[in-house]
Design an enzyme around this catalytic site. Sequence first.
Site, mmCIF file in Angstrom:
data_model
loop_
_atom_site.group_PDB
_atom_site.id
_atom_site.type_symbol
_atom_site.label_atom_id
_atom_site.label_comp_id
_atom_site.label_asym_id
_atom_site.label_seq_id
_atom_site.Cartn_x
_atom_site.Cartn_y
_atom_site.Cartn_z
ATOM 1 N N ARG A 8 0.950 -1.309 0.044
ATOM 2 C CA ARG A 8 0.004 -0.018 -0.021
ATOM 3 C C ARG A 8 1.139 1.065 0.136
ATOM 4 N NH1 ARG A 8 -2.559 3.182 5.021
ATOM 5 N NH2 ARG A 8 -3.805 4.565 3.538
ATOM 6 N N HIS A 48 -3.088 10.828 1.075
ATOM 7 C CA HIS A 48 -2.536 10.778 2.257
ATOM 8 C C HIS A 48 -1.852 11.859 2.788
ATOM 9 C CE1 HIS A 48 -1.016 7.225 5.060
ATOM 10 N NE2 HIS A 48 -0.578 8.163 5.455
ATOM 11 N N GLU A 86 -7.301 8.271 6.670
ATOM 12 C CA GLU A 86 -7.509 8.902 7.821
ATOM 13 C C GLU A 86 -7.953 10.498 7.946
ATOM 14 O OE1 GLU A 86 -4.086 8.416 10.496
ATOM 15 O OE2 GLU A 86 -4.154 6.308 10.534
ATOM 16 N N ASN A 116 -7.312 1.788 9.858
ATOM 17 C CA ASN A 116 -6.017 1.818 10.501
ATOM 18 C C ASN A 116 -6.107 1.686 12.092
ATOM 19 O OD1 ASN A 116 -5.050 2.246 7.989
ATOM 20 N ND2 ASN A 116 -4.458 4.308 8.492
ATOM 21 N N TYR A 148 -4.037 1.384 15.719
ATOM 22 C CA TYR A 148 -2.825 1.506 16.540
ATOM 23 C C TYR A 148 -2.892 1.524 18.152
ATOM 24 C CZ TYR A 148 -0.303 3.177 12.447
ATOM 25 O OH TYR A 148 0.168 3.333 11.412
ATOM 26 N N GLU A 167 -3.284 -0.210 7.987
ATOM 27 C CA GLU A 167 -1.990 0.230 8.977
ATOM 28 C C GLU A 167 -2.238 -0.348 10.303
ATOM 29 O OE1 GLU A 167 -1.070 4.408 9.277
ATOM 30 O OE2 GLU A 167 -1.643 4.816 7.003
HETATM 31 C C1 FCB Z 1 -0.985 7.039 10.886
HETATM 32 C C2 FCB Z 1 -0.606 7.563 9.357
HETATM 33 C C3 FCB Z 1 0.616 7.247 8.816
HETATM 34 C C4 FCB Z 1 1.746 7.030 9.991
HETATM 35 C C5 FCB Z 1 1.409 6.297 11.201
HETATM 36 C C6 FCB Z 1 2.244 6.043 12.260
HETATM 37 O O1 FCB Z 1 -1.892 8.037 11.445
HETATM 38 O O2 FCB Z 1 -1.591 7.374 8.571
HETATM 39 O O3 FCB Z 1 1.083 8.055 7.883
HETATM 40 O O4 FCB Z 1 2.016 8.382 10.223
HETATM 41 O O5 FCB Z 1 0.073 7.010 11.527
#
Ligand code: FCB
Length: 458
Positions: free
Chosen positions: A78, A122, A167, A295, A297, A362
């Site tokens: 990607r 992006h 995002e 995405n 995290y 992500e």
């Molecule tokens: C996300 C972004 C990516 C990168 C990661 C750590 O929010 O999409 O570009 O910065 O975080």
Amino acid sequence: MSNRDDFPADFTWGTATAAYQVEGAAAVDGRTPSIWDTFARVDGAIADGTTGDVADDHYHRFLDDVELMASLGVNSYRFSISWSRLLPHGGDTVSEAGVEFYRRLASALLERGIRPYATLYHWDLPQELEDAGGWLARETADAFARYARLAVRELGDLVSDWITLNEPWCSAFLGYASGVHAPGKQVGTTASHAVHHLLLGHGKAVAAIREERPEASVGITLNLYSTRAASDSAADVDAARRIDGLQNRLFLEPVLAGRYPADVLDDLGERDWFEAQPESDARTIAEPIDFLGVNYYSRHTTAAGEASPGTVSANPGSEFVRFVDTSAPRTQMGWEIHPDGLVDVLEQAHSYAPDLPLFVTENGSAYEDTVNADGSVDDPARAEYLRLHVDACAEALRRGIPLRGYFCWSLMDNWEWAWGLSRRFGLVYVDYETQQRTVKSSGEWLRQFLAGEARAAA
Ligand code: FCB
């Protein structure tokens, strides 16, 4: 504990990057500045004062980088397209050099059996479009759809999977509310107008792509957070509702269900503005998509807080919410490690559209890396983060969620926005002096996992 056999044979395994974070060659072959080129030059905006002018120099080294991907055994990649590299000045004239670069990249990937997934936006809006109002202006949605159409016209024979936006929460609220991202504006709850124009641009782009290439597969990527209240008190529960609303539902509901969550518009105090928009916008935004990218995290733990006048919030309308620092383990970003939250957010997205295929577009972690005397890089914490989240993907599949793929952020260390080069997320270490790439032990773990030699979760 899972292994590759717990995933369907055609599961997508990839790594992800974004144009401004890796390409470099900022002023090469006719590319013009985006809002990030401008923002990176604002005093104090970037932690280490760097810019993405060179970054990973991927523009010149992409063939080597494709080889690296092949060596990891991934079947997908990607990447994002730089709008102002394809359409200098954000205009309507395609740059031959820009097209050539992305065609060569996509061809190299296909030759190696790696499927290209292209993100159109992006975060790197051409500067001229920001000068004309940026995402606070409705016209930007039309400009985005024109760009999407041209990108698919030029590349659609090589790239069949398209992600409109990455995002939009970040673009709108970090860009126009807290101002910690480009273009660095602080317009309070008016930043929610950017949400609307971004989503409108997404819907219009989906329609344009379909007209151009009916067989293309099109989706959008949202950053979703698992959210919980610090206690059962009504006030803390309400804080969690607000944050889930602003981070997740404000995006999921219009895209997947054709409506904005009324409670969130009320929290923002923007209901009148939203209701004054053309009625057809809701249908445009909910244009059917082929997949949703998620995405993921981290998790947020929220509690009722006290309004502190003058504070600039990344979640405007939430001045009464406090993010609680729990004792849970965190990455170098300070983000709580909570793999079960990945299952939670996939469940949440799935609940709106039970048949819609989902991708984790992500997931990854930053840790301080040290290079051993022999040049190798051991990053057990990052490998563990990866294992735990791959395992969460297996759990999502067991629960019947139509998860189709997982992209690790990131292929290699790169220019991490406001953190500059001071945060590393790569499976591959990059020495920015020499541009030498070294696969970290986390990358080696992924290779072994994909080769069926290692299991997920310790
Ligand atoms: C996300 C972004 C990516 C990168 C990661 C750590 O929010 O999409 O570009 O910065 O975080």
